[in-house]
Design an enzyme around this catalytic site. Structure first.
Site, PDB file in Angstrom:
ATOM      1  N   TYR A  78     -12.551   7.977 -14.408  1.00 20.65           N
ATOM      2  CA  TYR A  78     -12.617   6.673 -13.736  1.00 20.65           C
ATOM      3  C   TYR A  78     -13.197   5.623 -14.680  1.00 20.65           C
ATOM      4  CZ  TYR A  78     -13.664   3.116 -10.179  1.00 20.65           C
ATOM      5  OH  TYR A  78     -13.719   1.943  -9.454  1.00 20.65           O
TER       6      TYR A  78
ATOM      7  N   ASP B  57       0.866  -1.180   0.000  1.00 20.37           N
ATOM      8  CA  ASP B  57       0.000   0.000   0.000  1.00 20.37           C
ATOM      9  C   ASP B  57       0.900   1.226   0.000  1.00 20.37           C
ATOM     10  OD1 ASP B  57      -3.288   0.140   0.772  1.00 20.37           O
ATOM     11  OD2 ASP B  57      -2.193   2.036   1.010  1.00 20.37           O
TER      12      ASP B  57
HETATM   13  N1  LIG Z   1     -15.735   0.592  -3.334  1.00 15.07           N
HETATM   14  C1  LIG Z   1     -16.409   0.417  -4.447  1.00 15.07           C
HETATM   15  O1  LIG Z   1     -17.632   0.629  -4.489  1.00 15.07           O
HETATM   16  C2  LIG Z   1     -15.695  -0.061  -5.697  1.00 15.07           C
HETATM   17  C3  LIG Z   1     -16.469  -0.506  -6.767  1.00 15.07           C
HETATM   18  C4  LIG Z   1     -15.848  -0.992  -7.889  1.00 15.07           C
HETATM   19  C5  LIG Z   1     -14.463  -1.054  -7.951  1.00 15.07           C
HETATM   20  N2  LIG Z   1     -13.716  -0.606  -6.907  1.00 15.07           N
HETATM   21  C6  LIG Z   1     -12.260  -0.715  -7.004  1.00 15.07           C
HETATM   22  O2  LIG Z   1     -11.803  -1.537  -5.954  1.00 15.07           O
HETATM   23  C7  LIG Z   1     -10.428  -1.257  -5.703  1.00 15.07           C
HETATM   24  C8  LIG Z   1     -10.208  -1.145  -4.206  1.00 15.07           C
HETATM   25  O3  LIG Z   1     -10.876   0.001  -3.734  1.00 15.07           O
HETATM   26  P1  LIG Z   1     -11.623   0.073  -2.324  1.00 15.07           P
HETATM   27  O4  LIG Z   1     -13.034   0.416  -2.634  1.00 15.07           O
HETATM   28  O5  LIG Z   1     -11.309  -1.087  -1.497  1.00 15.07           O
HETATM   29  O6  LIG Z   1     -10.966   1.431  -1.771  1.00 15.07           O
HETATM   30  P2  LIG Z   1     -10.171   1.839  -0.440  1.00 15.07           P
HETATM   31  O7  LIG Z   1      -9.934   3.291  -0.594  1.00 15.07           O
HETATM   32  O8  LIG Z   1     -10.869   1.346   0.778  1.00 15.07           O
HETATM   33  O9  LIG Z   1      -8.786   1.055  -0.576  1.00 15.07           O
HETATM   34  C9  LIG Z   1      -7.876   1.391  -1.580  1.00 15.07           C
HETATM   35  C10 LIG Z   1      -6.459   1.227  -1.054  1.00 15.07           C
HETATM   36  O10 LIG Z   1      -5.563   1.581  -2.121  1.00 15.07           O
HETATM   37  C11 LIG Z   1      -4.528   2.374  -1.585  1.00 15.07           C
HETATM   38  N3  LIG Z   1      -3.977   3.237  -2.641  1.00 15.07           N
HETATM   39  C12 LIG Z   1      -4.514   4.346  -3.182  1.00 15.07           C
HETATM   40  N4  LIG Z   1      -3.673   4.872  -4.084  1.00 15.07           N
HETATM   41  C13 LIG Z   1      -2.583   4.073  -4.105  1.00 15.07           C
HETATM   42  C14 LIG Z   1      -1.364   4.106  -4.809  1.00 15.07           C
HETATM   43  N5  LIG Z   1      -1.085   5.091  -5.683  1.00 15.07           N
HETATM   44  N6  LIG Z   1      -0.464   3.123  -4.590  1.00 15.07           N
HETATM   45  C15 LIG Z   1      -0.716   2.139  -3.705  1.00 15.07           C
HETATM   46  N7  LIG Z   1      -1.843   2.067  -2.981  1.00 15.07           N
HETATM   47  C16 LIG Z   1      -2.769   3.030  -3.186  1.00 15.07           C
HETATM   48  C17 LIG Z   1      -5.165   3.183  -0.471  1.00 15.07           C
HETATM   49  O11 LIG Z   1      -4.180   3.647   0.452  1.00 15.07           O
HETATM   50  C18 LIG Z   1      -6.130   2.156   0.121  1.00 15.07           C
HETATM   51  O12 LIG Z   1      -5.518   1.424   1.171  1.00 15.07           O
HETATM   52  C19 LIG Z   1     -10.115  -0.005  -6.513  1.00 15.07           C
HETATM   53  O13 LIG Z   1      -9.407  -0.366  -7.688  1.00 15.07           O
HETATM   54  C20 LIG Z   1     -11.473   0.548  -6.854  1.00 15.07           C
HETATM   55  O14 LIG Z   1     -11.465   1.315  -8.023  1.00 15.07           O
HETATM   56  C21 LIG Z   1     -14.293  -0.098  -5.784  1.00 15.07           C
END
Ligand SMILES: NC(=O)c1ccc[n+]([C@@H]2O[C@H](COP(=O)([O-])OP(=O)(O)OC[C@H]3O[C@@H](n4cnc5c(N)ncnc54)[C@H](O)[C@@H]3O)[C@@H](O)[C@H]2O)c1
Length: 252
Positions: free
Chosen positions: A155, A36
């Site tokens: 996005y 992370d």
């Molecule tokens: N939450 C939703 O509804 C949703 C839906 C569809 C897809 N997603 C995708 O799921 C994935 C995970 O997201 P989440 O919802 O668990 O979000 P989250 O914000 O809870 O977790 C994301 C993690 O990624 C880390 N991060 C951010 N930028 C970074 C970087 N440049 N390098 C390394 N780490 C980095 C953050 O510190 C965080 O710990 C993402 O790719 C997101 O686009 C999320």
């Protein structure tokens, strides 16, 4: 144990889906690299995994930086000898901006974190997979990677690109023991809202309309179960495709 002694890298594993995937993979016997940008969050996940008897290590990496990606894969091999599973999970939202309102800065940042990172980690891990003629890549795309109204233009385009890259990679290496698939989650309760800054009222209003037909918000653990399926031999015949996990939201 579905991942006994497998070495798995999970990016963005300090929170949300990445945390849930890292935790479930460790419970299934994998040695997990919890990567992370947020050191404190990653350390907490590793401590929790170790407390429960699992094997995990923190490797900090900003996936938007090529040198960090190089180090992430290189240090994983130094520590655990190889890589078996790569989960490209790290990602950020945009501000729901439609095309007329997208700044270059926003576009470039969203693409760097969500898309270019996936190419770079894949590029770096492939020589290891090719040598073994074995390896699995799981990309966390989004329902926004398959449909047009789930987020802003940056996005949405960034995740459509992840879907295309997933299919291309799965196809190209299909005869070399390598599988590459993606998950398209619907709305999941995580901390991703924190990455949404300067929200565009028009774009957010348009995006919001589809929420009325969303059956429910999912949990990170529900996505982790799909990532376990794709990361394990249970999905040995599944390659170059996308599994939607959204409670039927996009079936309307
Ligand atoms: N939450 C939703 O509804 C949703 C839906 C569809 C897809 N997603 C995708 O799921 C994935 C995970 O997201 P989440 O919802 O668990 O979000 P989250 O914000 O809870 O977790 C994301 C993690 O990624 C880390 N991060 C951010 N930028 C970074 C970087 N440049 N390098 C390394 N780490 C980095 C953050 O510190 C965080 O710990 C993402 O790719 C997101 O686009 C999320």
């Amino acid at each position: 144990m579905k991942l006994q002694d497998k070495v798995a890298i999970v990016t963005g594993a300090g929170s949300g889906m990445g945390k849930a995937i890292a935790t479930l993979y460790a419970r299934e016997g994998a040695k997990v690299v919890v990567s992370d940008i947020n050191e404190e969050a990653a350390q907490t996940v590793v401590q929790e995994i170790r407390t429960n008897g699992g094997e995990a290590s923190v490797l900090l990496a900003n996936v938007a930086k090529e040198e960090d990606v190089q180090q992430l894969i290189g240090q994983t091999v130094s520590k655990y000898g190889t890589v078996d599973i790569l989960v490209n999970n790290a990602g950020i939202m945009d501000g729901m901006e439609p095309a007329a309102d997208i700044t270059d800065e926003r576009w470039e940042k969203v693409f760097a974190v969500n898309t270019t990172s996936v190419m770079r980690t894949t590029r770096k891990v492939l020589p290891i997979f090719l040598e073994k003629q074995q390896g699995v890549i799981v990309n966390i795309a989004s329902a926004g990677g398959l449909h047009g109204g789930r987020a802003g233009g940056a996005y949405t385009a960034s995740k459509h690109a992840v879907v295309g890259f997933t299919k291309n990679t799965g196809y190209m290496y299909a005869e070399q023991g390598i599988r590459c698939n993606a998950i398209a989650p619907g709305a999941v309760a995580t901390n991703i809202g924190a990455s949404m800054t300067g929200i565009n009222p028009f774009g957010a209003g348009r995006q919001q309309q589809g929420m009325a037909i969303n059956p429910r918000i999912g949990t990170s653990e529900e996505i982790a179960k799909v990532a376990l399926f794709l990361g394990s031999d249970e999905s040995s015949f599944v390659n170059g495709t996308v599994i939607t996990a959204d409670a039927g939201w996009s079936s309307y």
